[in-house]
Design a protein around this motif. Structure first.
Motif, short mmCIF file in Angstrom:
data_model
loop_
_atom_site.label_atom_id
_atom_site.label_comp_id
_atom_site.label_asym_id
_atom_site.label_seq_id
_atom_site.Cartn_x
_atom_site.Cartn_y
_atom_site.Cartn_z
N ILE A 66 11.82 -33.18 20.13
CA ILE A 66 10.82 -32.34 20.09
C ILE A 66 10.32 -32.05 18.71
O ILE A 66 10.95 -32.08 17.73
N ALA A 67 8.85 -32.15 18.71
CA ALA A 67 7.99 -31.94 17.40
C ALA A 67 7.28 -30.78 17.52
O ALA A 67 6.72 -30.53 18.60
N ALA A 68 7.45 -29.81 16.44
CA ALA A 68 6.89 -28.57 16.33
C ALA A 68 6.59 -28.20 14.90
O ALA A 68 7.62 -28.43 14.13
N ASP A 69 5.61 -27.66 14.39
CA ASP A 69 5.42 -27.12 13.15
C ASP A 69 5.89 -28.05 11.99
O ASP A 69 6.91 -27.32 11.34
N ARG A 70 5.60 -29.09 11.97
CA ARG A 70 6.30 -29.97 10.70
C ARG A 70 7.73 -29.91 10.79
O ARG A 70 8.25 -30.14 9.64
N VAL A 71 8.21 -30.03 11.88
CA VAL A 71 9.65 -30.29 11.94
C VAL A 71 9.95 -30.87 13.41
O VAL A 71 9.36 -30.83 14.53
N LEU A 72 10.93 -31.73 13.28
CA LEU A 72 11.24 -32.92 14.47
C LEU A 72 12.74 -32.50 14.65
O LEU A 72 13.67 -32.24 13.93
N VAL A 73 12.93 -32.15 15.93
CA VAL A 73 14.35 -32.00 16.30
C VAL A 73 14.83 -32.92 17.32
O VAL A 73 14.01 -33.32 18.34
N VAL A 74 16.12 -33.36 17.04
CA VAL A 74 16.59 -34.51 18.03
C VAL A 74 18.15 -33.73 18.17
O VAL A 74 18.79 -33.45 17.49
N ALA A 75 18.20 -33.58 19.70
CA ALA A 75 19.31 -33.04 20.21
C ALA A 75 20.15 -33.82 21.40
O ALA A 75 19.21 -34.67 22.01
N TYR A 94 32.57 -35.84 18.34
CA TYR A 94 32.16 -35.87 19.71
C TYR A 94 31.72 -34.46 19.81
O TYR A 94 32.00 -33.61 19.08
N GLY A 95 30.84 -34.31 20.81
CA GLY A 95 30.33 -32.85 21.03
C GLY A 95 28.63 -32.84 20.94
O GLY A 95 28.04 -33.88 20.68
N PRO A 96 28.26 -31.68 21.20
CA PRO A 96 26.93 -31.37 21.04
C PRO A 96 26.32 -31.82 19.52
O PRO A 96 27.19 -31.34 18.59
N PHE A 97 25.08 -32.13 19.55
CA PHE A 97 24.46 -32.16 17.83
C PHE A 97 23.16 -31.81 18.23
O PHE A 97 22.40 -31.75 19.13
N GLN A 98 22.42 -31.45 16.96
CA GLN A 98 21.22 -31.17 16.82
C GLN A 98 20.78 -31.45 15.34
O GLN A 98 21.31 -30.72 14.36
N ARG A 99 19.93 -32.35 15.15
CA ARG A 99 19.29 -32.66 13.85
C ARG A 99 17.86 -31.94 13.67
O ARG A 99 17.01 -32.21 14.44
N GLN A 100 17.61 -31.11 12.60
CA GLN A 100 16.14 -30.68 12.50
C GLN A 100 15.64 -31.55 11.23
O GLN A 100 16.43 -31.22 10.22
N LEU A 101 14.59 -32.26 11.29
CA LEU A 101 14.22 -32.83 9.98
C LEU A 101 13.05 -32.43 9.67
O LEU A 101 12.04 -32.31 10.54
N ALA A 102 12.68 -31.99 8.41
CA ALA A 102 11.51 -31.39 8.03
C ALA A 102 10.36 -32.50 7.97
O ALA A 102 10.77 -33.58 7.21
N LEU A 103 9.10 -32.61 8.32
CA LEU A 103 8.23 -33.31 8.20
C LEU A 103 7.17 -32.90 7.12
O LEU A 103 6.63 -31.65 7.20
N HIS A 104 6.94 -33.78 6.08
CA HIS A 104 6.08 -33.43 4.88
C HIS A 104 4.55 -33.53 5.12
O HIS A 104 3.78 -33.25 4.43
N GLU A 105 4.30 -33.95 6.49
CA GLU A 105 2.59 -34.12 6.62
C GLU A 105 2.67 -33.49 8.24
O GLU A 105 3.70 -33.72 9.01
N ASP A 106 1.41 -33.19 8.76
CA ASP A 106 1.21 -32.80 9.82
C ASP A 106 1.17 -34.31 10.53
O ASP A 106 0.42 -35.22 10.43
N VAL A 107 1.45 -34.07 11.93
CA VAL A 107 1.60 -35.40 12.69
C VAL A 107 0.92 -35.05 14.24
O VAL A 107 0.97 -33.88 14.37
N ASP A 108 0.84 -36.07 14.97
CA ASP A 108 0.26 -35.66 16.22
C ASP A 108 1.14 -36.06 17.26
O ASP A 108 1.37 -37.23 17.79
#
Length: 145
Positions: A66-75, A94-108
């Motif tokens: 999911i991409a939202a507000d200069r953040v990319l979430v991979v779960a 093992y188990g659930p994971f969620q990475r939130q990556l800050a994006l330093h530019e606006d993306v489409d």
């Protein structure tokens, strides 16, 4: 503008320090699940951000991007295989994971693509001329190979 660059650099360093805290020795009981490693690369022609996430042993259909507000979430979740017997050694997390990556530019995100091959998730995010209109976009993961 220089002051903003310093603030962004400080923000990155703080995020890196917090991320390093997750890399404590595996015998610490408080840690559950795993934290996949990620790289983010900016290309110039065409202008885009390319994110690579290591996800070995994960079914690509179970990955959410999911991409939202200069953040990319991979779960998702890496499930322990069902094996009988007693463990003599346990190192794989093992188990659930969620990475939130800050994006330093606006993306489409409406033009973004994601593909999964040999345990590596690749997300391509074109740089936007202006901030996107949609608040949150789910990106479908294609499987290769």
């Amino acid at each position: 503008m220089r002051k903003r660059d310093d603030i962004d650099r400080l923000h990155d360093e703080i995020n890196e320090l917090v991320d390093d805290l997750w890399n404590v020795p595996r015998f610490v009981v408080a840690r559950r699940g795993f934290r996949p490693n990620a790289d983010c690369i900016r290309s110039e022609d065409p202008p885009a951000l390319h994110v690579l996430v290591e996800l070995p042993g994960i079914d690509p259909s179970a990955i959410k991007v999911i991409a939202a507000d200069r953040v990319l979430v991979v779960a998702g979740e890496r499930c322990r295989p069902e094996l009988t017997g007693r463990y003599q050694q346990m190192e794989i997390e093992y188990g659930p994971f969620q990475r939130q990556l800050a994006l330093h530019e606006d993306v489409d995100p409406s033009e973004a693509s994601a593909s999964f091959e040999r345990g590596l998730l690749r997300i391509d995010l074109p740089i936007a001329d202006r901030p996107p209109r949609q608040a949150k976009v789910s990106i479908q993961v294609r499987r290769h190979g």
